[in-house]
Design a protein around this motif. Structure first.
Motif, PDB file in Angstrom:
ATOM      1  N   SER A  11     -10.882   6.217   9.284  1.00 60.74           N
ATOM      2  CA  SER A  11      -9.743   6.027   8.396  1.00 60.74           C
ATOM      3  C   SER A  11      -9.812   6.945   7.157  1.00 60.74           C
ATOM      4  CB  SER A  11      -9.655   4.538   8.020  1.00 60.74           C
ATOM      5  OG  SER A  11      -8.406   4.223   7.488  1.00 60.74           O
ATOM      6  N   ASN A  12      -9.490   6.412   5.981  1.00 62.12           N
ATOM      7  CA  ASN A  12      -9.371   7.299   4.809  1.00 62.12           C
ATOM      8  C   ASN A  12     -10.694   7.958   4.421  1.00 62.12           C
ATOM      9  OD1 ASN A  12      -6.533   7.044   4.245  1.00 62.12           O
ATOM     10  ND2 ASN A  12      -6.951   4.923   3.704  1.00 62.12           N
ATOM     11  N   LEU A  34     -18.131  -1.786   3.172  1.00 64.05           N
ATOM     12  CA  LEU A  34     -16.912  -2.598   3.063  1.00 64.05           C
ATOM     13  C   LEU A  34     -17.119  -3.993   3.653  1.00 64.05           C
ATOM     14  CD1 LEU A  34     -14.080  -0.023   4.010  1.00 64.05           C
ATOM     15  CD2 LEU A  34     -15.080  -0.496   1.783  1.00 64.05           C
ATOM     16  N   GLY A  51     -10.531  -0.749  -6.391  1.00 70.67           N
ATOM     17  CA  GLY A  51     -11.509  -1.308  -5.457  1.00 70.67           C
ATOM     18  C   GLY A  51     -11.355  -0.755  -4.049  1.00 70.67           C
ATOM     19  N   GLN A  52     -11.147   0.541  -3.932  1.00 72.04           N
ATOM     20  CA  GLN A  52     -10.968   1.153  -2.611  1.00 72.04           C
ATOM     21  C   GLN A  52     -11.721   2.473  -2.509  1.00 72.04           C
ATOM     22  OE1 GLN A  52      -6.609   1.278  -2.151  1.00 72.04           O
ATOM     23  NE2 GLN A  52      -6.843  -0.474  -0.801  1.00 72.04           N
ATOM     24  N   VAL A  53     -12.084   2.812  -1.290  1.00 73.93           N
ATOM     25  CA  VAL A  53     -12.644   4.130  -0.992  1.00 73.93           C
ATOM     26  C   VAL A  53     -11.621   4.897  -0.167  1.00 73.93           C
ATOM     27  CG1 VAL A  53     -15.072   3.437  -1.049  1.00 73.93           C
ATOM     28  CG2 VAL A  53     -13.812   3.200   1.092  1.00 73.93           C
ATOM     29  N   PRO A  54     -11.706   6.222  -0.163  1.00 77.86           N
ATOM     30  CA  PRO A  54     -12.712   7.076  -0.780  1.00 77.86           C
ATOM     31  C   PRO A  54     -12.383   7.380  -2.246  1.00 77.86           C
ATOM     32  CG  PRO A  54     -11.164   8.415   0.442  1.00 77.86           C
ATOM     33  CD  PRO A  54     -10.750   6.992   0.662  1.00 77.86           C
ATOM     34  N   GLU A  65      -7.217   8.453  -3.894  1.00 75.39           N
ATOM     35  CA  GLU A  65      -6.133   8.777  -2.946  1.00 75.39           C
ATOM     36  C   GLU A  65      -6.557   9.929  -2.028  1.00 75.39           C
ATOM     37  OE1 GLU A  65      -3.588   6.992  -2.218  1.00 75.39           O
ATOM     38  OE2 GLU A  65      -3.999   5.613  -3.840  1.00 75.39           O
ATOM     39  N   SER A  66      -6.882   9.542  -0.797  1.00 77.75           N
ATOM     40  CA  SER A  66      -7.480  10.500   0.150  1.00 77.75           C
ATOM     41  C   SER A  66      -6.635  11.757   0.373  1.00 77.75           C
ATOM     42  CB  SER A  66      -7.753   9.794   1.482  1.00 77.75           C
ATOM     43  OG  SER A  66      -6.581   9.173   1.966  1.00 77.75           O
ATOM     44  N   ARG A 105      -0.963   4.955   9.543  1.00 78.87           N
ATOM     45  CA  ARG A 105      -2.073   4.119   9.097  1.00 78.87           C
ATOM     46  C   ARG A 105      -1.668   2.656   8.871  1.00 78.87           C
ATOM     47  NH1 ARG A 105      -5.045   2.079   4.408  1.00 78.87           N
ATOM     48  NH2 ARG A 105      -6.992   1.500   5.369  1.00 78.87           N
ATOM     49  N   LYS A 141      -3.163  -6.569  -1.325  1.00 79.57           N
ATOM     50  CA  LYS A 141      -4.247  -6.516  -0.339  1.00 79.57           C
ATOM     51  C   LYS A 141      -4.834  -7.911  -0.134  1.00 79.57           C
ATOM     52  CE  LYS A 141      -6.727  -3.525   2.065  1.00 79.57           C
ATOM     53  NZ  LYS A 141      -6.953  -2.126   1.898  1.00 79.57           N
ATOM     54  N   TRP A 145      -4.861  -9.796   3.510  1.00 72.38           N
ATOM     55  CA  TRP A 145      -6.098 -10.171   4.196  1.00 72.38           C
ATOM     56  C   TRP A 145      -6.177 -11.682   4.388  1.00 72.38           C
ATOM     57  CZ3 TRP A 145     -10.840  -6.702   2.390  1.00 72.38           C
ATOM     58  CH2 TRP A 145     -10.588  -5.398   2.808  1.00 72.38           C
TER      59      TRP A 145
END
Ligand SMILES: N[C@@H](CCC(=O)N[C@@H](CS)C(=O)NCC(=O)O)C(=O)O
Length: 243
Positions: A11-12, A34, A51-54, A65-66, A105, A141, A145
């Motif tokens: 993914s990202n 994760l 709270g997100q990657v990358p 923001e990938s 995605r 999010k 979830w």
């Protein structure tokens, strides 16, 4: 110095890992687990409050923001170029990366959450999943979830995401019927962005992407995997498979 906060090569995270490896940019890798929700640890939130990657840190400056990160990497590090020189072709490339972010995605992620989230939440000690949800900074999010974990997506939503994913794979296949790469007969950030999502479709949804239904897209997956930079990105540690 380049530092990259990322998860498994998927993914990202895979999107950005491919770009640095294809460009041959040396980087310090910070793995974020994760499954342990490390992306919501207070220390990580100081780097990315979403709270997100990358996340890319370049000489102390943070970028999230990938898709934007990949364009930045391509601008800062000259060669090899991962964007067409012609502005029209570059715009076509961006239409693909936008499509990946806005359609490919999201449909794939929702279907994956629907499939794995209930078992993931059930496997945790009682109350633990709820505790982890509370730490998610993005309300949207958190809600998604929570809904996925209790099997709360509607049949209609699931049908829509499956249709969108099927159409997205068909669009990919059609674009590759006459060309090796998505744009301007050159390997670009469009291929990188698309591969980061599409490589997971044949194992997860074989009825949508297979040698009979989408032969050109399947052949392109193999061309992508054969690239040294992509192969190096895919070879990064994958704790999910190890678990
Ligand atoms: N728009 C962001 C999305 C980043 C994103 O959704 N990252 C996922 C991994 S692919 C993540 O960190 N998920 C964990 C979470 O949201 O808690 C980008 O393109 O970088």
């Amino acid at each position: 110095m380049i530092e990259l906060y990322h998860a498994e090569p998927g993914s990202n995270s895979l999107k950005v890992l491919q770009a640095v490896h294809e460009k041959g940019v040396p980087f310090v890798s910070h793995y974020v687990d994760l499954r342990r929700f490390e992306q919501h640890d207070p220390e990580f939130l100081k780097i990315n409050p979403a709270g997100q990657v990358p996340v890319l840190v370049h000489d102390g400056r943070v970028l999230t923001e990938s898709t934007v990160i990949n364009e930045y990497i391509d601008t800062v590090f000259e060669r090899p170029k991962l964007r067409p020189a012609d502005p029209y072709d570059e715009a076509q490339m961006r239409i693909w990366t936008k499509f990946v972010d806005e359609v490919f995605r999201p449909s794939l992620s929702h279907l994956a959450w629907h499939r794995v989230m209930p078992a993931f939440a059930d496997a945790l000690p009682p109350g633990e999943f709820e505790k982890r949800l509370e730490r998610i900074p993005l309300q949207e999010k958190r809600d998604k979830w929570a809904l996925a974990a209790r099997g709360g997506f509607t049949e209609r939503e699931i049908r829509t995401w499956r249709r969108q994913l099927g159409e997205a794979v068909d669009r990919l296949d059609a674009a590759l019927q006459e060309h090796d790469w998505l744009v301007a007969d050159m390997f670009t950030l469009a291929d990188i962005a698309m591969f980061a999502m599409a490589f997971g479709v044949p194992p997860g949804f074989p009825e949508l992407m297979n040698a009979k239904r989408t032969p050109s897209a399947m052949a392109w997956l193999e061309r992508m995997r054969a690239r040294p930079g992509v192969a190096a990105a895919l070879a990064m540690p994958n704790r999910t498979l190890a678990a």
